[in-house]
Design an enzyme around this catalytic site. Structure first.
Site, PDB file in Angstrom:
ATOM      1  CG  HIS A 149       0.400  -4.398   4.509  1.00  0.00           C
ATOM      2  ND1 HIS A 149       1.296  -3.499   5.018  1.00  0.00           N
ATOM      3  CD2 HIS A 149       0.026  -3.896   3.297  1.00  0.00           C
ATOM      4  CE1 HIS A 149       1.455  -2.482   4.178  1.00  0.00           C
ATOM      5  NE2 HIS A 149       0.696  -2.706   3.118  1.00  0.00           N
ATOM      6  NE  ARG A 190      -2.470  -5.150   8.589  1.00  0.00           N
ATOM      7  CZ  ARG A 190      -2.202  -4.084   7.838  1.00  0.00           C
ATOM      8  NH1 ARG A 190      -1.018  -3.507   7.861  1.00  0.00           N
ATOM      9  NH2 ARG A 190      -3.126  -3.581   7.042  1.00  0.00           N
ATOM     10  CG  ASP A 197       3.461   0.234   1.822  1.00  0.00           C
ATOM     11  OD1 ASP A 197       3.140   1.065   0.959  1.00  0.00           O
ATOM     12  OD2 ASP A 197       2.679  -0.611   2.278  1.00  0.00           O
ATOM     13  CG  ASN A 207      -2.936   5.894   1.448  1.00  0.00           C
ATOM     14  OD1 ASN A 207      -2.998   6.613   0.462  1.00  0.00           O
ATOM     15  ND2 ASN A 207      -2.074   6.096   2.423  1.00  0.00           N
ATOM     16  CG  ASP A 215      -1.423  -2.167  -0.483  1.00  0.00           C
ATOM     17  OD1 ASP A 215      -0.915  -2.598   0.575  1.00  0.00           O
ATOM     18  OD2 ASP A 215      -1.797  -0.988  -0.610  1.00  0.00           O
ATOM     19  N   GLY A 269      -7.207   0.124   3.457  1.00  0.00           N
ATOM     20  CA  GLY A 269      -6.618  -1.165   3.093  1.00  0.00           C
ATOM     21  C   GLY A 269      -7.672  -2.215   2.839  1.00  0.00           C
TER      22      GLY A 269
HETATM   23  O1  DOR Z   1      -4.429   1.043   2.031  1.00  0.00           O
HETATM   24  C1  DOR Z   1      -3.340   0.862   2.537  1.00  0.00           C
HETATM   25  N1  DOR Z   1      -3.183   0.091   3.629  1.00  0.00           N
HETATM   26  N2  DOR Z   1      -2.272   1.475   2.010  1.00  0.00           N
HETATM   27  C2  DOR Z   1      -1.070   1.455   2.610  1.00  0.00           C
HETATM   28  O2  DOR Z   1      -0.149   2.020   2.085  1.00  0.00           O
HETATM   29  C3  DOR Z   1      -0.897   0.788   3.911  1.00  0.00           C
HETATM   30  C4  DOR Z   1      -1.890  -0.280   4.073  1.00  0.00           C
HETATM   31  C5  DOR Z   1      -1.983  -0.857   5.466  1.00  0.00           C
HETATM   32  O3  DOR Z   1      -0.941  -1.134   6.070  1.00  0.00           O
HETATM   33  O4  DOR Z   1      -3.091  -1.071   5.939  1.00  0.00           O
END
Ligand code: DOR
Length: 425
Positions: A62, A64, A152, A278, A305, A324
């Site tokens: 990610h 952002r 996602d 998650n 992730d 996350g």
């Molecule tokens: O822990 C997580 N954070 N799982 C996800 O699927 C999304 C992610 C996030 O974008 O922060």
């Protein structure tokens, strides 16, 4: 001007080279590999005593940007990536705006090119706004540069929508990457459902929320003859389902994250919101099953992730903190420290899970291997270097990791992307 890497102990997925080699890099490609290469007047890196891997590839990051540049930007995320040894990263579409049009894909590619450190591959959304209802224009996303699609952060909950997604993605030549979570079952859960969640008084997110989507999508994949990739699988039962599907020849693949294969729900007892993620951290049996899945090939790749969140966002009650944790800079160190000595993976298998197999899944035929003619994406690693994970040493804009203070053995010393040195310790 080219680049010469001397005395490289090359490790590819098919095995290590017996003797150290020199690697000549020219025009962004590997031009020659031989015991002793001489080129006058070009930069030289001496890799003596180090291992030389094909550049690492992370299917799940990610960044952002656009939208939450206070958490991470394409630039800071790229810096974290190269520090962790990654030369290619796939960034998830849960940005603002969502990566659901060619324009957003183009924006990310332009920014990444300006930064110029790492190959960034935007993952397009499966549905508009990731709302699970209307499919994106997958052909447009593909033409703009996407190789995969995902919602996602959320699963595609509607089986009918998922069916169409699999069919269109196949036509467009895109890999569907599923976040496996039935929202009606995970509901307001913030950690693994079980005795520990009851004890802590936290709402539970049960394993079945993950497995029910995996089971459904295996059936869809079987019926339609389409590929599906399961992201961040966390539970023993998920591994069982995927192992069986693979044995039947169904075209499913999956990834696992370093946090899921090294930590258990026990760490949530600290109420440290860096442990909230998650899917949630599970039990020791699940960690063991992920190890077995890595060993026997059920788990195709290791993905981070990498999910940056600001201190402000994370310094709240556990129940309301966003899930996350960041992972780009610690992933390889954790794998080398926890999985290699425990004989879960040897070095060629590490390369397979972190480079060769992600390259193959995404159709990056020029990556994932150190060989003449391939892209000069290279990660040089000092296996003996011990280091400690600290906030100060973290290049990512966010510092949300449960591994702060962890001592690791094995560290990236140099990263070369497209023939250019993009990181040097
Ligand atoms: O822990 C997580 N954070 N799982 C996800 O699927 C999304 C992610 C996030 O974008 O922060």
């Amino acid at each position: 001007m080219g680049l010469l890497i001397k005395n490289a102990e090359i490790v590819n997925a098919q095995g290590p080279w017996e003797k150290a080699q020199d690697i000549w890099i020219d025009n962004g490609k590997i031009g020659e590999i031989a015991p002793s290469i001489r080129r006058d007047g070009c930069p030289v890196i001496d890799a003596r005593g180090k291992k030389v891997f094909p550049g690492l590839i992370d299917l799940h990051v990610h960044l952002r940007e656009p939208g939450r540049e206070d958490k991470e930007t394409i630039e800071t995320g790229s810096r974290a990536a190269v520090k962790g040894g990654f030369t290619s990263i796939f960034c998830m579409p849960n940005t603002t705006p969502t990566i659901d049009t060619a324009q957003v894909v183009q924006y990310i590619l332009d920014q990444a090119r300006k930064v110029g450190l790492v190959n960034v591959y935007p993952v397009g959304a499966i549905t508009l706004g990731r709302e699970g209802a209307q499919l994106t224009e997958m052909m447009d996303l593909k033409r703009a540069g996407c190789l995969g699609v995902s919602d996602d952060g959320r699963a595609v909950m509607n089986a009918g929508v998922m069916r169409r997604a699999l069919e269109y993605a196949k036509m467009a030549g895109l890999l569907v990457m599923q976040h496996c979570e039935d929202e009606t079952l995970s509901a307001k859960g913030v950690m693994n459902e079980g005795a520990t969640s009851t004890l802590l008084g936290l709402a539970g997110d049960p394993v079945v929320a993950e497995t029910i989507i995996i089971a459904r999508d295996i059936e869809l994949s079987r019926y339609l003859g389409t590929r599906v990739h399961f992201m961040h699988v966390s539970a023993a039962r998920s591994i069982d389902l995927i192992r069986r599907a693979k044995a039947e020849g169904i075209a499913v693949t999956c990834e696992a994250t370093p946090h899921h294969f090294t930590l258990t729900e026990d760490v949530v007892k600290t109420f440290d919101t860096a442990t909230k993620v998650n899917p949630p951290l599970r039990r020791a049996e699940d960690v063991m099953a992920l190890h077995e899945g890595l060993r026997d090939g059920t788990v195709d790749c290791i993905a981070t992730d990498h999910a940056p969140h600001t201190r402000e966002d994370k310094e709240v009650e556990f129940a309301v903190a966003p899930p996350g944790l960041i992972g780009l800079e610690t992933s390889l160190g954790i794998v080398l420290t926890d999985l290699v000595p425990a004989k879960v993976l040897d070095l060629p298998r590490v390369v397979e899970k972190m480079s060769t197999s992600p390259a193959r899944l995404m159709g990056l035929s020029q990556k994932g291997e150190i060989a003449v003619g391939k892209d000069a994406d290279i990660t040089i690693v000092d296996l003996n270097k011990e280091w400690t994970v600290t906030r100060e040493d973290t290049a990512s804009k966010s510092k949300n990791t449960p591994f702060l203070g962890r001592k690791l053995k094995g560290r990236v010393v140099t990263t070369v992307c497209g023939g250019k040195v993009v990181y040097q310790e």
